[in-house]
Design a protein around this motif. Structure first.
Motif, PDB file in Angstrom:
ATOM      1  N   ARG A   1     -28.056  -6.343   3.140  1.00 18.89           N
ATOM      2  CA  ARG A   1     -27.860  -5.830   1.776  1.00 18.89           C
ATOM      3  C   ARG A   1     -27.269  -6.949   0.942  1.00 18.89           C
ATOM      4  O   ARG A   1     -26.171  -7.430   1.214  1.00 18.89           O
ATOM      5  CB  ARG A   1     -26.928  -4.615   1.774  1.00 18.89           C
ATOM      6  CG  ARG A   1     -26.659  -4.067   0.359  1.00 18.89           C
ATOM      7  CD  ARG A   1     -25.714  -2.877   0.352  1.00 18.89           C
ATOM      8  NE  ARG A   1     -24.364  -3.241   0.720  1.00 18.89           N
ATOM      9  CZ  ARG A   1     -23.267  -2.709   0.178  1.00 18.89           C
ATOM     10  NH1 ARG A   1     -23.365  -1.797  -0.769  1.00 18.89           N
ATOM     11  NH2 ARG A   1     -22.074  -3.067   0.584  1.00 18.89           N
ATOM     12  N   ASP A   2     -28.006  -7.378  -0.079  1.00 17.07           N
ATOM     13  CA  ASP A   2     -27.525  -8.428  -0.972  1.00 17.07           C
ATOM     14  C   ASP A   2     -26.760  -7.787  -2.121  1.00 17.07           C
ATOM     15  O   ASP A   2     -27.284  -6.947  -2.847  1.00 17.07           O
ATOM     16  CB  ASP A   2     -28.699  -9.247  -1.512  1.00 17.07           C
ATOM     17  CG  ASP A   2     -28.238 -10.465  -2.289  1.00 17.07           C
ATOM     18  OD1 ASP A   2     -27.732 -10.295  -3.416  1.00 17.07           O
ATOM     19  OD2 ASP A   2     -28.358 -11.590  -1.753  1.00 17.07           O
TER      20      ASP A   2
ATOM     21  N   ALA B   1     -30.007 -11.427  -5.428  1.00 17.80           N
ATOM     22  CA  ALA B   1     -31.392 -11.228  -4.993  1.00 17.80           C
ATOM     23  C   ALA B   1     -32.115 -10.242  -5.921  1.00 17.80           C
ATOM     24  O   ALA B   1     -31.493  -9.583  -6.760  1.00 17.80           O
ATOM     25  CB  ALA B   1     -31.440 -10.743  -3.559  1.00 17.80           C
TER      26      ALA B   1
ATOM     27  N   LEU C   1     -34.707  -6.463   3.163  1.00 16.38           N
ATOM     28  CA  LEU C   1     -33.715  -6.764   2.120  1.00 16.38           C
ATOM     29  C   LEU C   1     -33.509  -5.586   1.182  1.00 16.38           C
ATOM     30  O   LEU C   1     -34.443  -5.115   0.526  1.00 16.38           O
ATOM     31  CB  LEU C   1     -34.172  -7.989   1.323  1.00 16.38           C
ATOM     32  CG  LEU C   1     -33.305  -8.398   0.127  1.00 16.38           C
ATOM     33  CD1 LEU C   1     -31.925  -8.850   0.596  1.00 16.38           C
ATOM     34  CD2 LEU C   1     -33.977  -9.514  -0.674  1.00 16.38           C
TER      35      LEU C   1
ATOM     36  N   GLN D   1     -31.189  -4.746  -2.190  1.00 17.35           N
ATOM     37  CA  GLN D   1     -30.534  -5.629  -3.153  1.00 17.35           C
ATOM     38  C   GLN D   1     -29.999  -4.866  -4.360  1.00 17.35           C
ATOM     39  O   GLN D   1     -30.487  -3.795  -4.721  1.00 17.35           O
ATOM     40  CB  GLN D   1     -31.485  -6.738  -3.589  1.00 17.35           C
ATOM     41  CG  GLN D   1     -32.902  -6.316  -3.909  1.00 17.35           C
ATOM     42  CD  GLN D   1     -33.052  -5.581  -5.217  1.00 17.35           C
ATOM     43  OE1 GLN D   1     -32.459  -5.969  -6.224  1.00 17.35           O
ATOM     44  NE2 GLN D   1     -33.851  -4.525  -5.236  1.00 17.35           N
TER      45      GLN D   1
END
Length: 491
Positions: A161-162, A166, A184, A186
């Motif tokens: 988890r950004d 991102a 991903l 984000q």
């Protein structure tokens, strides 16, 4: 006009005059080269589903229960997902293995792919200081991010988890196979007030240039007042943010805010959280260290806390009662003050770093004892990403191995609303699997030594890393297939 997919699937397509494409006087060379047909697809980089297989004689880790499944197990993988998990001597399910390649793991451990719930994949290497990082050209960041993502996957993190930097486009590129990396989730750009933790614009009197006072640099964007924060959160959601992150307190890396500062007014935070509820109940999380900042965020609708190093027992209990997620990031503080990163932070940042580092472990212990759902987070920048697994060793100073493994599997799966899909070895889940030569439930620190203990990394049934000759990577399999095709074409 026929679609490229139709041509690739059927080998020929009808022409506009009713004749088959192979009757055309100029059929083109692709019709005599079947191996090229998949590359004529609209998105030729999308890989075919990996071949199914059976991983047998394995010891399967169940993070949620904190134990191994009883006896040696077989794990059946089909179409990128786990089709079945059962004891090797179970007669009623052996038909699941029909026609699939079987790989004997000889007692090795199968663990779910790891989940890092706090990363910044666009905080790339190539610079020495935080000030250089925020000045890195965007195009360079894009290219260097590809390196960061691949390395994360090879360390065993199949989902991340950004929390600022991102984008949905990057997540899509990974999903399509164009970029190799973890799955991903984000937040787009983190939302910060002017002078807050996400404001990396140069400080100057008279205000900053730009439309309506809003700016976007590096990992965050600034917005002030209810109209601006509404526009900011709606723009991030429009761009495809899976979650929204709000800077609600001071930070270590930002130059103009003390750790004790409380950021954003109640009205501004409520504008963000109410919008997220209206736009599909999108999860919100807040950067916050102090009790005051944490309560300010929660009382105004925020559902998660990043860091939380300075919480007390009462606040931990309050978070547990409210169902608030906590993602501590403890290893980064020690990493940022030792070689070769001792000059990464400016002098005032080093003072703040020491301030939050001293109580981080105690805060983690309080949260765990209170029943808070705690997640794994590394929060590393630049070349520090290489130390992503050190968080396991730091947390092992005060918590048990099963508890820490849940932080990196079961708990973030709940945070991301993907229970049953990731963080588990169970039928129906994605085949995100690690093969280890040691049991992480006995000593979680084996995950901090992937060079010694990590033997296979599989994401959605596709092997990306392997030290086992009997379980080659997808690249190796494709290379072998290509060599076979070339030999046949020369025959």
């Amino acid at each position: 006009m026929p679609s490229v997919e139709h041509i690739a699937t059927n080998g020929s397509a009808p022409s506009t005059n009713g004749h088959a494409a192979h009757d055309h006087p100029f059929p083109g060379p692709s019709h005599t080269r079947p191996s090229l047909l998949p590359k004529l697809a609209l998105k030729p980089w999308i890989p075919a589903a990996p071949a199914g297989l059976v991983l047998t004689n394995a010891q399967v880790v169940d993070p949620a229960a904190g134990k191994l499944l009883d006896g040696l197990q077989s794990v059946v993988v089909k179409n990128g997902k786990i089709a079945a998990v059962y004891p090797v001597d179970e007669p009623d399910l052996l038909e699941e293995e029909a026609g699939l390649r079987k790989v004997d793991l000889d007692g090795r451990y199968i663990c779910p792919g790891l989940i890092d719930a706090h990363v910044h994949v666009t905080a790339v290497p190539g610079v020495k200081t935080i000030s250089e990082l925020v000045r890195t050209p965007e195009e360079e960041i894009h290219y260097r991010t590809i390196y960061i993502l691949r390395e994360m996957l090879l360390r065993g993190f199949t989902t991340v988890r950004d929390t600022g930097g991102a984008s949905k486009r990057l997540a899509n590129a990974i999903d399509e196979g164009l970029v190799v990396g973890p799955r991903l989730f984000q937040c787009g750009k983190a939302i910060s007030q002017t002078g807050g933790h996400g404001d990396f614009t140069p400080a100057q009197s008279g205000g900053e240039p730009g439309c309506c006072g809003g700016h976007s640099i590096s990992l965050g964007r600034t917005a002030d007042g209810v109209p601006q924060v509404l526009k900011a959160v709606r723009e991030e959601l429009k761009a495809g943010a899976d979650q929204i992150k709000v800077m609600c307190g001071g930070g270590v890396a930002s130059a103009t805010d003390a750790i004790e500062t409380i950021q954003y007014s109640a009205e501004e935070i409520q504008a963000i959280t109410s919008t997220c509820r209206q736009m599909g109940n999108v999860h919100t999380t807040a950067h916050a260290y102090t009790v005051e900042a944490i309560r300010h965020a929660i009382d105004n609708g925020i559902k998660g806390i990043e860091h939380g190093n300075l919480i007390d027992k009462e606040t931990a209990v309050y978070m547990a009662e409210k169902g608030i997620y906590l993602t501590p990031t403890l290893s980064c503080y020690g990493i940022m003050v030792r070689p070769p990163f001792e000059d990464f932070l400016p002098p005032d940042g080093q003072v703040k770093n020491k301030q939050v580092m001293q109580q981080g472990l105690q805060a983690l212990k309080l949260a765990e004892e209170a029943g808070v759902t705690v997640c794994y987070g590394s929060d590393l920048l630049t070349s520090m990403h290489a130390l992503q697994t050190e968080e396991f060793t730091v947390r092992a100073e005060i918590l048990s191995s099963p508890a820490i493994l849940r932080h990196a599997t079961t708990n973030p799966a709940k945070l991301l609303r993907r229970e049953g899909q990731i963080g588990t070895v169970a039928p129906g889940a994605f085949a995100d699997l690690l093969v280890l030569n040691a049991n992480p439930l006995e000593d979680i620190r084996v995950l901090d030594r992937p060079e010694n203990h990590l033997q296979v990394v599989m994401k959605e049934g596709r092997v990306h890393f392997s030290t086992m000759a009997t379980l080659p990577t997808q690249e190796e399999l494709e290379r072998e297939e290509l060599l076979k095709l070339r030999k046949l074409s020369r025959a």
